[in-house]
Each structure stands twice: as C-alpha cells, then as structure tokens.
Scaffold this motif. Structure first.
Motif, PDB file in Angstrom:
ATOM      1  N   ARG A 171       4.770 -26.196   7.293  1.00 46.07           N
ATOM      2  CA  ARG A 171       3.863 -25.203   7.893  1.00 46.07           C
ATOM      3  C   ARG A 171       4.644 -23.998   8.393  1.00 46.07           C
ATOM      4  O   ARG A 171       4.209 -22.851   8.257  1.00 46.07           O
ATOM      5  N   GLU A 172       5.807 -24.266   8.969  1.00 47.90           N
ATOM      6  CA  GLU A 172       6.641 -23.169   9.476  1.00 47.90           C
ATOM      7  C   GLU A 172       7.105 -22.266   8.340  1.00 47.90           C
ATOM      8  O   GLU A 172       7.112 -21.042   8.474  1.00 47.90           O
ATOM      9  N   ARG A 173       7.471 -22.846   7.216  1.00 48.03           N
ATOM     10  CA  ARG A 173       7.907 -22.043   6.065  1.00 48.03           C
ATOM     11  C   ARG A 173       6.759 -21.194   5.523  1.00 48.03           C
ATOM     12  O   ARG A 173       6.948 -20.040   5.153  1.00 48.03           O
ATOM     13  N   PHE A 174       5.561 -21.757   5.498  1.00 46.81           N
ATOM     14  CA  PHE A 174       4.405 -20.978   5.051  1.00 46.81           C
ATOM     15  C   PHE A 174       4.110 -19.840   6.030  1.00 46.81           C
ATOM     16  O   PHE A 174       3.816 -18.713   5.620  1.00 46.81           O
ATOM     17  N   ASP A 175       4.179 -20.140   7.328  1.00 54.40           N
ATOM     18  CA  ASP A 175       3.886 -19.113   8.336  1.00 54.40           C
ATOM     19  C   ASP A 175       4.903 -17.980   8.309  1.00 54.40           C
ATOM     20  O   ASP A 175       4.614 -16.861   8.748  1.00 54.40           O
ATOM     21  N   ALA A 176       6.108 -18.270   7.776  1.00 55.69           N
ATOM     22  CA  ALA A 176       7.163 -17.249   7.736  1.00 55.69           C
ATOM     23  C   ALA A 176       7.068 -16.354   6.504  1.00 55.69           C
ATOM     24  O   ALA A 176       7.874 -15.422   6.355  1.00 55.69           O
ATOM     25  N   LEU A 177       6.119 -16.602   5.619  1.00 56.50           N
ATOM     26  CA  LEU A 177       5.984 -15.759   4.430  1.00 56.50           C
ATOM     27  C   LEU A 177       5.691 -14.323   4.850  1.00 56.50           C
ATOM     28  O   LEU A 177       4.841 -14.080   5.712  1.00 56.50           O
ATOM     29  N   PRO A 178       6.373 -13.338   4.254  1.00 55.67           N
ATOM     30  CA  PRO A 178       6.264 -11.959   4.732  1.00 55.67           C
ATOM     31  C   PRO A 178       5.004 -11.244   4.225  1.00 55.67           C
ATOM     32  O   PRO A 178       4.366 -11.666   3.254  1.00 55.67           O
ATOM     33  N   ASP A 179       4.687 -10.147   4.917  1.00 53.99           N
ATOM     34  CA  ASP A 179       3.648  -9.209   4.456  1.00 53.99           C
ATOM     35  C   ASP A 179       2.328  -9.906   4.162  1.00 53.99           C
ATOM     36  O   ASP A 179       1.651  -9.613   3.174  1.00 53.99           O
ATOM     37  N   THR A 180       1.962 -10.802   5.065  1.00 54.49           N
ATOM     38  CA  THR A 180       0.721 -11.542   4.865  1.00 54.49           C
ATOM     39  C   THR A 180      -0.235 -11.272   6.014  1.00 54.49           C
ATOM     40  O   THR A 180       0.118 -11.459   7.177  1.00 54.49           O
ATOM     41  N   GLU A 181      -1.424 -10.805   5.691  1.00 55.17           N
ATOM     42  CA  GLU A 181      -2.477 -10.628   6.678  1.00 55.17           C
ATOM     43  C   GLU A 181      -3.602 -11.606   6.373  1.00 55.17           C
ATOM     44  O   GLU A 181      -3.917 -11.856   5.212  1.00 55.17           O
TER      45      GLU A 181
END
Length: 751
Positions: A171-181
């Motif tokens: 979940r942390e890796r997904f939350d760290a994906l850039p440029d995501t709104e």
C-alpha cells in the motif's frame, strides 16, 4: 477492490511469481479500496509481436489511477547487469529482457483508449488518469536491488521488490506513485467503463454532460396512450431521444465484464433475460480469445442468419480495441450453424471433416421430415452416429442456444479439442417454443460411469463461473418488459396463466422482487416489481420519452393496416427516426403474417415511406438503409429497433393456428422485447384486448408492478423451469441445488 482473473490455466515461466503478486494485492487492497484488478488483461502491442499479448496484472484505482504491473521471477543472481532499458540475464531461458520497456509501452497502448474519452481529458487535453508502469520482482529484495546500484541508474525502472509485497508495504508503494490525483466518481466510472470494453459498443461522445444523464425533473413512468398521427411531438423528438440511447460511453456491469474477459478451462453456460447484453459480451469474449491466442481456431455461431453482419462487426470492433489490428478470419470464424455449398456453416464443415456428406435443407427434409426434433439436430446426430467427428477447434461460442436442439450442441462439443471450451448463451424466453433451458445432462448426456459429460458445478481457475446468469435488462424499457412478461405468461388471462414461474426465487432470477403475497397460496394475489437497478434504460427518467408503450384496436384488418402505417409514418416523418430504426412485426401464421406485411408495405408506399420485407431479400441481411423493416417473428428474434410495432395481437388467441398457445404467447413476448425504446401493440377487436388493457394499466402506471393470482402449477400449460437446469448457485462448492434442480429451485448467480 474487485479482482478479475483471466481464468486460463497458466504454465509459463514465472507463473509462481505472478501468483504471489496476485495474492499480495488481494491481501493489501480489500473491500475498502475503490478499484479493480485484472490478471492477464489482453493487450496486443503493435511492435512486431515483441511483447506478451497480455498484461500480467492491471490495476485501476480511484486513488492511484492506472497501475500496470510486469512480474518477473528473476533472482538477484540471474540479473547480470542492466544497460539502459535492456536487462542482461544469466541462468535463465532468456539471455536478455526489457521488462520496463514492455510494461511502459503496453501501458501507453492501453492509455490511448482513455484519451478518446472527453470526460477523461482536462482542459489542456491531458488525460486525468495517471498511468504507472511498474516492474515487480518477488524474488529480489530491496536491499539486494540497492546494493547492485540499480536504483541509481539513469533510466532506473520503478520496481516493487519481494519484501515490499506485505500488505502495509505494498500500500505504501502504491501511495508513493507520483503525479497522481484522486479520480472523481464520474471519472473513475468512465475509466472503469473503458477497461470493461464499453467503447466498441458506444456512440460518439462529446465534452459536457452525458447524453443519458438523468434529468433533475425526472418523473415516474406514465400511462400509455393511443397512437394519434396528427399530434406534434412535445419537446425533443424520438430521433433526439434515441440519439441519447445510442450515444455516450456504455458501461458493462460486473457480470458482463467478468464473463467477457475470462476464458474458461472447459464448458461454460450463460443465461439471461432479453436485452441483458449476452450477444455483445459473447462477441467480446471471442475477440479477446483471438487476441490472447491467435493460434487458436475459434468459432462464433448462431441460428438467425440475419445476425451475421452484426456479429462480425461486433467482433471486429472489439478486436481492434484489444489488438488495434485486423481479425484473422481464418482463425476466428463467424459461421451460421447450418451452412451450405455457397455459405460456410459449422455443421457443414464438421460433417465434411467427419467423413459424412453434409445435407442441404431439402435433403434433410426428405431424410428427417417425419423424425422427432429439428432438421439440423437430426443432421448433427447423423454425423455423431455415422461419422468420426474431428477435434478441430479450440473454442466454440454459440449465441441463441435456445434455438438449438441438443444434437447441435453435442456436435459442437464433439469437435472441440480438450478442455472442450464450449460457451453457449441462452436468452431466457426468446425461444419460440419454450421459456426453459434444458439441463446439461439433457443436452450432453452421461458417460459410461453415469456421470454428466458436462458438469456446470463450481468454478474454473481464477474464480471463472461455469454457469452465469445476467438479469439486468438494458435494451427494453421497464414498462414494455413488464408487459411482455405478463402477456407472454398470460398472468392476467381470464382463463388463468398459460405458463409461469411459481416461486419467489424464480421471479427473483428474472430481476423482480416479490412485493406482496405468497406463491405457495395458489390463487391468492401476489405482486412483483422490477427495481430500477435491474432495468437501467437510458430514457427511464425522461418524461419526454413517454409513453414507451401504446395500444391500438381496429375494427377490421384493413383498419389495422392503416393504423400501423400511420404510426410508422409518424415515427419517420414527424419524430425523425431513420426508417431502418423502425420495425414492424406481424404476428400470425406464415401466410397471414406475410400478407399483412405486404399490405403495410403498400400503405407505407402511399405515404412515401419505403419498406423492406425481409423475406424477399438476402437471408443474411435484416435491415436496409432508408427502409422500414417488416419481419415475421422468426427473423426478428435476435434483432432490435428503436421503435417496434407488433401487429395482429388478436392472433395470439387464435386457436386455429398450428402453433400452440404457449408458442403464440412466446412470439408476443419476443416481438415486444425487440424494442430499444418504444413499442406499440395493435390488432382487431378481440377479448384478448381486455387482458392487454389490464396488463397495460399495471405495467405502465405511476408505480409499475404486476399483480396476479399465484399460479397453480398443475393448471399451467407449462411450468417455467420444468426442464432441469444446472449450476451450484454461488459458485462456491456444490450446494443443494445442482445438476437436476428446476428453474425455481436454482440458486441464481447474483450480479
């Protein structure tokens, strides 16, 4: 989050790594996450076949956008070095790989579909759905990756390592994906519709509000009215309203999506109410099978020859979506069930390969005219008995299975290679002879040990259901569908119902809810309603679209002809519908229905409107541009039109016809459910109109419902479901209702 697996048993290298990642995603993202994950989603890249024909894992999340995962089972020792985007390998079957290039290009290929939707583009023409290509290495740790310096490379790929597959870390890796709104609810819904395959069946889309958006001034479905050709349309015309039905991004529901995208490892049955989208998802299933497995020999077949062009067109559109290329029609064949010397068919090809001379229609009539069962079924049984059927095909998909006797389906099963991927779709109540689907044991029989040849209990790999039920009706508006069911069963008939479901569970299987009453108390009132969610017609809340159903009684057949012609003329000249969007279905025997159609054609010619009598044209063509379609019920089934005029309703009560009462009722049901928006019923004065008016009052009133006496099973001409069906209901284990359960006892798969 929902999880949709392809269903195909995988044996390729790295499948264990994919299994681990798939399980980790399920652990990390539960019911609290709004999204969907697909395993082995079909995407064929254009780059000379350099890349796989499927994405390992695809995730669409409202919080994270589109996350495309390429899973590699390499160990740290097997990655010798990384030069740019090329990975040099040792100790594996491959010398080199380019996993990040692969996942990125496939991701952009998929993203191109999103950029075609105005609702998914911002004011600067940028897609609002972020796409994140990620390489997942379950057998490499983050420490090993960093120690090799791979994270500092100029073109370092985004990687998730094995120690990051725990729920919290993932979940942390997904939350760290850039440029995501975070996507809005409507943006996520449209993105989901794109992934489920809504685009190939959608019309043109334009910026701004959806054409099918519910009006703030929505009202309940109003009363039906009588046709008056002198009335001018108030507000938008039928042409304007029907444009709303055809335009906009179509959305496949979960049951449709799963069925269309999954490939079963064996036989699979789908059943559904009229207008539930079975033909479309069957075409999508055929196209994605072809995209995934271009080497497979696949056949999509059906009974009604007039469906040929529509089926082929749907396959082409879906294949272009998955592969952006042309269909190899030598590998994916759209065939009529019978065929002949000038037009290939599945039976014809199978008979030749089995060493049996294929029969023409006239040959079959001579040989089997007095035999039980249909001519095609007897021809197929002859091939099975006298020939040596060859296992030539990898998958056969049968539409309109309700129109086939068991012999044809048995031949299809015989000519398939293991694991016998026969997929057949029944349209509940569209058969002109019965509303019931026979059980697999009835169709395919048992083996030497007494076990069913085809067993639809349980699931295949990936949770692929062996038996699927679709009960949402998208095509036909609710008032018309209620009318069709009530008249088709004769629920309000003076002499009692002709055929009916006799339990609460049976009605729920068709998408109804029992509002009041107990079906066990025969003769006492019961009331059933159809919830909005099971009849999500685009015009359901548009006041201007009403009435969806109209009724016209004439004193003579000549008078009825003129009334039908007036109504059709109004559709075309006043309401602006294209002539080919209008269908006239005259009921009755062969000769009388054709004579009525000819009289309607002549009356329309007097009004300057062209008509196409389908029995005079090409057997593979149903519509002609610029002409109103006039068709008997046998050619109309399986087709649809914006406005359908059903004539000769009084002939349903004609006991002098060769067709029995059940068949005549079924013909009326099929005719009404051809409409995509509006329907009219006409006929000559007859007591049946008293029944029709009672049904009309209930089905088209402010609160549509059907109230009728609970049927007494022994008094029915046919109790729906007296043929055994199959299924385990929820797909989890065997359950109580199984191979020999009746329709009313069947635990239906929920949508």
């Amino acid at each position: 989050m929902e999880f949709v697996a392809s269903g195909v048993a995988a044996t390729h290298a790295g499948v264990d790594a994919e299994d681990e990642v798939w399980a980790s995603l399920k652990d990390a993202f539960g019911t609290g996450t709004e999204g969907v994950a697909f395993r082995r989603y079909p995407v064929v890249d254009e780059a000379d076949g350099r890349f796989d024909r499927e994405l390992d894992v695809l995730v669409l999340s409202r919080d994270h956008g589109l996350v495309v995962l390429e899973v590699k089972g390499f160990t740290n020792e097997q990655i010798a070095r990384i030069d740019g985007e090329r990975w040099k390998l040792s100790g594996t079957r491959q010398d080199a790989a380019a996993p990040y290039t692969q996942v990125r290009e496939q991701g952009f290929r998929l993203l191109s579909h999103f950029t075609k939707e105005p609702s998914l583009m911002d004011r600067r023409a940028n897609c609002v759905v972020a796409m994140h290509p990620v390489v997942v290495l379950p057998n490499v740790t983050r420490e090993e990756w960093v120690a090799r310096g791979f994270d500092d490379l100029p073109a370092a790929p985004r990687v998730v390592t094995g120690d990051e597959l725990t729920p919290a870390a993932l979940r942390e890796r997904f939350d760290a994906l850039p440029d995501t709104e975070r996507l809005s609810a409507s943006e996520y819904a449209d993105a989901r519709a794109v992934l489920s395959g809504g685009q190939p069946i959608s019309g043109e889309r334009f910026p701004g509000a959806s054409a099918t958006e519910e009006s703030a001034d929505s009202v309940e479905e109003g009363d039906a009215s009588h046709v008056d050709v002198d009335d001018e349309p108030v507000g938008p015309s039928r042409a304007d309203l029907f444009a709303e039905v055809e335009s906009g991004l179509k959305r496949l529901d979960e049951a449709q999506e799963r069925f269309a995208l999954q490939v079963p490892d064996g036989p699979q049955q789908v059943r559904g109410i009229a207008g539930s989208g079975k033909s479309i998802v069957l075409a999508q299933k055929a196209a994605q099978m072809h995209a995934r497995h271009p080497e497979w020999r696949i056949v999509l077949t059906f009974q009604t020859r007039a469906l040929y062009d529509a089926a082929r067109d749907a396959v082409e559109r879906y294949y272009a979506y998955f592969a952006d290329d042309d269909v190899d029609w030598s590998r994916l064949q759209v065939l009529h069930a019978w065929g002949g010397k000038t037009s290939r068919g599945l039976y014809y090809d199978a008979a030749q390969a089995a060493g049996v001379a294929p029969r023409t229609l006239s040959d079959a009539k001579t040989a089997f005219g007095d035999a039980d069962g249909g001519l095609l079924a007897n021809c197929c049984e002859e091939v099975l008995d006298d020939g040596q059927p060859q296992e030539r095909y990898d998958a056969i998909l049968v539409d309109e299975a309700q129109d086939f006797d068991p012999g044809f389906l048995r031949l299809c099963h015989a000519v398939l290679k293991p694991p016998k991927r026969l997929v057949w779709a029944y349209d509940e109540a569209q058969s002109l002879q019965t509303l019931s689907a026979p059980s697999p044991t009835t169709v395919f029989g048992t083996d030497d040990a007494g076990d069913p040849v085809v067993n639809l209990r349980g699931q295949y790999e990936g949770g692929v259901r062996k038996s699927v039920v679709m009960r949402k009706a998208y095509r036909t508006p609710r008032p018309v569908l209620l009318t069709a069911h009530a008249l088709g069963m004769g629920l309000l008939r003076e002499d009692g119902a002709v055929q009916a479901l006799t339990t609460q569970r049976g009605w729920e299987s068709l998408g109804y809810e029992v509002e009041r009453g107990d079906f066990r108390r025969h003769g006492e009132p019961v009331e059933v309603v159809r919830p909005d969610e099971h009849s999500p017609h685009p015009l359901r809340n548009r006041e201007a679209a009403r009435p969806f159903l109209s009724l016209s009684r004439a004193h003579s057949r000549a008078g009825e002809v003129q009334r039908v012609a007036d109504a059709v003329e109004r559709d075309v000249d006043v309401e602006g519908l294209a002539p080919e969007a209008v269908l006239v279905v005259p009921l009755g025997g062969f000769g009388e229905s054709r004579r009525f159609g000819e009289r309607v054609r002549d009356a329309l010619a007097d009004r300057g409107v062209d008509a196409n009598l389908v029995w005079e044209g090409d057997v593979d063509t149903f519509r002609e541009d610029g002409a109103v379609t006039v068709s008997r019920i046998n050619r109309a089934k399986g087709n649809e039109a914006a406005s359908v005029h059903v004539a000769g309703v009084d002939r349903v009560a004609d006991s002098g016809r060769r067709a029995d009462l059940v068949t005549r009722r079924n013909e009326l049901f099929v005719a009404l459910t051809r409409t995509q928006a509006w329907a009219s019923l006409s006929g000559v004065d007859d007591p049946i109109f008293e029944e029709v008016e009672r049904v009309q009052e209930q089905a088209t009133g402010p609160f549509p419902a059907l109230e009728f006496p609970a049927p007494t099973p022994d008094a029915l001409d046919r109790r729906l479901g007296d043929e055994p069906t199959t299924g385990d209901g929820d797909g989890e284990g065997d359950g109580d209702a199984g191979e020999n359960a009746t329709l009313d006892e069947f635990e239906w798969v929920e949508q």
